[in-house]
Enzyme design. Structure first.
Site, mmCIF file in Angstrom:
data_model
loop_
_atom_site.group_PDB
_atom_site.id
_atom_site.type_symbol
_atom_site.label_atom_id
_atom_site.label_comp_id
_atom_site.label_asym_id
_atom_site.label_seq_id
_atom_site.Cartn_x
_atom_site.Cartn_y
_atom_site.Cartn_z
ATOM 1 N N LYS A 1 -12.646 13.262 7.192
ATOM 2 C CA LYS A 1 -12.710 12.900 5.437
ATOM 3 C C LYS A 1 -13.953 14.136 4.881
ATOM 4 O O LYS A 1 -13.393 14.792 3.967
ATOM 5 C CB LYS A 1 -13.378 11.843 4.717
ATOM 6 C CG LYS A 1 -12.790 10.269 5.138
ATOM 7 C CD LYS A 1 -13.235 9.007 4.718
ATOM 8 C CE LYS A 1 -12.475 8.024 5.553
ATOM 9 N NZ LYS A 1 -11.138 8.170 5.114
ATOM 10 N N HIS B 1 -9.188 4.896 -3.037
ATOM 11 C CA HIS B 1 -8.915 4.513 -1.645
ATOM 12 C C HIS B 1 -9.446 5.626 -0.615
ATOM 13 O O HIS B 1 -10.095 5.988 -0.720
ATOM 14 C CB HIS B 1 -7.358 5.411 -1.440
ATOM 15 C CG HIS B 1 -6.329 4.652 -1.748
ATOM 16 N ND1 HIS B 1 -5.032 4.314 -1.484
ATOM 17 C CD2 HIS B 1 -6.375 3.983 -2.717
ATOM 18 C CE1 HIS B 1 -4.172 3.722 -1.626
ATOM 19 N NE2 HIS B 1 -5.272 3.708 -3.239
ATOM 20 N N ASN C 1 -10.274 0.558 -0.442
ATOM 21 C CA ASN C 1 -9.130 0.690 0.131
ATOM 22 C C ASN C 1 -9.884 0.730 1.768
ATOM 23 O O ASN C 1 -10.807 1.772 2.067
ATOM 24 C CB ASN C 1 -8.258 1.474 -0.013
ATOM 25 C CG ASN C 1 -6.760 0.699 -1.018
ATOM 26 O OD1 ASN C 1 -7.503 -0.751 -1.500
ATOM 27 N ND2 ASN C 1 -5.515 1.242 -0.562
ATOM 28 N N HIS D 1 -7.741 9.857 2.952
ATOM 29 C CA HIS D 1 -7.437 8.961 4.141
ATOM 30 C C HIS D 1 -7.933 9.354 5.554
ATOM 31 O O HIS D 1 -7.698 10.857 5.850
ATOM 32 C CB HIS D 1 -5.709 8.915 4.358
ATOM 33 C CG HIS D 1 -5.086 8.124 2.600
ATOM 34 N ND1 HIS D 1 -4.783 8.614 2.000
ATOM 35 C CD2 HIS D 1 -5.573 6.696 2.831
ATOM 36 C CE1 HIS D 1 -4.770 7.372 0.947
ATOM 37 N NE2 HIS D 1 -4.843 6.945 1.150
ATOM 38 N N GLY D 2 -7.756 9.018 6.359
ATOM 39 C CA GLY D 2 -8.134 8.818 8.415
ATOM 40 C C GLY D 2 -9.279 9.411 8.284
ATOM 41 O O GLY D 2 -10.526 8.486 7.470
ATOM 42 N N ASP E 1 1.208 -0.944 0.344
ATOM 43 C CA ASP E 1 -0.256 -0.078 0.284
ATOM 44 C C ASP E 1 0.575 1.264 0.195
ATOM 45 O O ASP E 1 1.791 1.048 0.649
ATOM 46 C CB ASP E 1 -1.053 0.320 1.159
ATOM 47 C CG ASP E 1 -1.844 1.306 1.178
ATOM 48 O OD1 ASP E 1 -1.913 1.405 0.087
ATOM 49 O OD2 ASP E 1 -2.019 1.307 2.302
ATOM 50 N N ARG F 1 -4.985 -10.363 25.941
ATOM 51 C CA ARG F 1 -6.157 -11.679 25.545
ATOM 52 C C ARG F 1 -7.549 -11.313 25.809
ATOM 53 O O ARG F 1 -8.553 -11.664 24.755
ATOM 54 C CB ARG F 1 -6.124 -13.433 25.781
ATOM 55 C CG ARG F 1 -4.315 -13.472 25.350
ATOM 56 C CD ARG F 1 -4.093 -15.039 25.543
ATOM 57 N NE ARG F 1 -4.206 -14.547 27.561
ATOM 58 C CZ ARG F 1 -3.771 -16.128 28.237
ATOM 59 N NH1 ARG F 1 -3.205 -17.222 27.683
ATOM 60 N NH2 ARG F 1 -4.020 -15.849 29.523
ATOM 61 N N ARG G 1 -9.728 0.164 12.882
ATOM 62 C CA ARG G 1 -8.190 0.964 13.915
ATOM 63 C C ARG G 1 -9.615 1.459 14.469
ATOM 64 O O ARG G 1 -9.549 1.276 16.205
ATOM 65 C CB ARG G 1 -7.266 2.134 13.354
ATOM 66 C CG ARG G 1 -6.847 2.055 12.246
ATOM 67 C CD ARG G 1 -5.851 3.058 11.948
ATOM 68 N NE ARG G 1 -4.551 2.884 11.188
ATOM 69 C CZ ARG G 1 -4.283 3.895 10.557
ATOM 70 N NH1 ARG G 1 -3.636 5.461 11.139
ATOM 71 N NH2 ARG G 1 -3.093 3.481 9.708
HETATM 72 P P1 13P Z 1 -8.443 4.839 5.176
HETATM 73 O O1 13P Z 1 -8.213 5.928 5.564
HETATM 74 O O2 13P Z 1 -10.678 5.317 4.380
HETATM 75 O O3 13P Z 1 -9.190 3.771 5.724
HETATM 76 O O4 13P Z 1 -8.277 4.483 3.520
HETATM 77 C C1 13P Z 1 -7.429 3.280 4.005
HETATM 78 C C2 13P Z 1 -5.995 3.838 2.848
HETATM 79 O O5 13P Z 1 -6.730 4.257 1.424
HETATM 80 C C3 13P Z 1 -5.261 2.837 2.608
HETATM 81 O O6 13P Z 1 -4.039 2.772 0.942
HETATM 82 O O1 G3H Z 2 -3.436 4.627 3.509
HETATM 83 C C1 G3H Z 2 -2.933 4.630 4.857
HETATM 84 C C2 G3H Z 2 -3.481 3.988 5.370
HETATM 85 O O2 G3H Z 2 -4.124 4.146 5.809
HETATM 86 C C3 G3H Z 2 -1.743 2.591 5.510
HETATM 87 O O3 G3H Z 2 -1.422 3.651 7.083
HETATM 88 O O4 G3H Z 2 0.664 4.588 6.158
HETATM 89 O O5 G3H Z 2 -0.276 4.777 9.062
HETATM 90 O O6 G3H Z 2 0.295 2.533 8.140
HETATM 91 P P1 G3H Z 2 0.073 3.830 7.732
HETATM 92 ZN ZN ZN Z 3 -4.900 5.244 0.594
#
Ligand code: 13P
Ligand code: G3H
Ligand code: ZN
Length: 338
Positions: A192, A219, A263, A188-189, A83, A290, A269
């Site tokens: 949004k 994504h 994605n 991302h995140g 990714d 656990r 999370r």
């Molecule tokens: P999200 O942050 O919306 O879950 O997107 C994840 C992503 O695009 C990873 O490449």
């Molecule tokens: O698009 C990014 C993914 O959420 C991966 O995030 O770079 O913090 O592992 P990361």
């Molecule tokens: Zn991404």
């Protein structure tokens, strides 16, 4: 062992009314949650690993965890994907590590530079039987290793950042990529949108027209379900104003407009964190990992199963396996040599 590239998956997803979920893995519990969900839903799936995940978990551990998942469910169609790969060197390393698919993300570079780095990565990957995803346009949001724009700035200037349909044709022809990540309003995140959550469906439609046959990738497709935000906030978290892409819009992008790969990381999370917070808050004497990681893993199973219905990929595993067999069970060189 149907570890495969994404080609057999996208061949069927394209025009088939479903998309394959690509879920980010960072540790054992997350991987187990995803794989259990895919097994329960008989769904093809993409396990994706970011540069940050490689750094956090150490690829030796991740490789063995993923191999265990593949061994546990030998009839599940699974692709292992890099990714947001940012360099050709990282692409090479992942090919050597047995990835079946890689992303080279040159979207932050000027256009010609994006073409140059993507073409290099694609030539290298194809010579090894590995498929390539690239990105054109700009996504918003901020992640540790994926830096975009904040939601307000992104929304204000959205037209400027969306993938240009004409440029997409030129880009795919000159690079030879297998799939394209497009900017169509997602970020991302967990934050949004500042205003109304809305995808640029007409942009997907235009790109599908200018680039027929090219699988499109979305994504930033977490939905940030309100009930999970409420749980996090109820049990001591602080995530005010978190907002994702509504699930009905994700479903529409897939079933009506034809997106092939979606994605999702943030929602995993969120599920894990919400559950762990709940255990900590309701059982303050608990200190056996656990007993909080276990419920967290269950929450991931539930979240991923839910996604597989939104993406309409539930029940598609057999068809993908049959298609892979019909194609002659193609495998990257790494596996052929082994
Ligand atoms: P999200 O942050 O919306 O879950 O997107 C994840 C992503 O695009 C990873 O490449
Ligand atoms: O698009 C990014 C993914 O959420 C991966 O995030 O770079 O913090 O592992 P990361
Ligand atoms: Zn991404």
């Amino acid at each position: 062992m149907p570890l495969m590239t994404t080609k057999p998956m996208f061949d069927l997803a394209y025009g088939g009314g479903f998309a394959v979920g690509a879920f980010n893995v960072n540790n054992m519990e997350i991987t187990q949650g995803i794989i259990e969900a895919a097994a329960a839903e008989s769904s093809p799936l993409i396990l994706q690993i970011s540069k940050g995940a490689r750094k956090y978990a150490n690829m030796i551990y991740l490789r063995h965890i993923i191999n265990a998942a593949v061994e546990q469910y030998p009839s599940l169609p699974i692709a292992i994907h890099l990714d947001h790969g940012d360099t050709v060197d990282l692409v090479q390393t992942c090919i050597n590590d047995g990835f079946t698919s890689v992303m080279i993300d040159g979207s932050h570079h000027p256009y010609e530079e994006n073409i140059a780095v993507t073409k290099k990565a694609t030539d290298l990957a194809h010579a090894n039987g590995v498929v390539v995803e690239a990105e054109l346009g700009m996504l918003g949001g901020i992640e540790e290793d994926v830096v975009g724009l904040d939601a307000a700035e992104y929304e204000k200037n959205i037209e400027k950042f969306l993938t240009d349909p004409q440029q997409a044709v030129d880009f795919s022809k000159r690079t030879g990529i297998d799939s394209l990540a497009v900017a169509i309003g997602t970020s991302h995140g967990a934050y949004k949108f500042k205003h109304e959550a809305k995808l640029a469906f007409n942009r997907i439609e235009q790109i599908m027209k200018t680039c027929p046959g090219l699988p499109l990738v979305m994504h930033g497709s977490s939905s940030v379900p309100q009930e999970f935000i409420d749980l996090v906030n109820k049990y001591g978290g602080k995530m005010p104003n978190a907002k994702g892409v509504p699930e009905d819009q994700i479903n529409m992008a897939v079933t009506k407009y034809g997106v092939c790969k979606v994605n999702i990381d943030t929602d995993l999370r969120l599920a894990l964190t919400a559950k762990i917070r709940e255990v900590f808050a309701t059982k303050p004497a608990e200190f056996d990992p656990r007993n909080y990681l276990g419920p967290g893993r269950e929450a991931i199973i539930g979240m991923v199963r839910r996604k597989m219905h939104v993406l309409n990929s539930a029940g598609k595993a057999d068809a993908v396996n049959k298609h892979w067999e019909k194609l002659g069970k193609p495998m990257p060189k790494y596996y052929v040599k082994k």
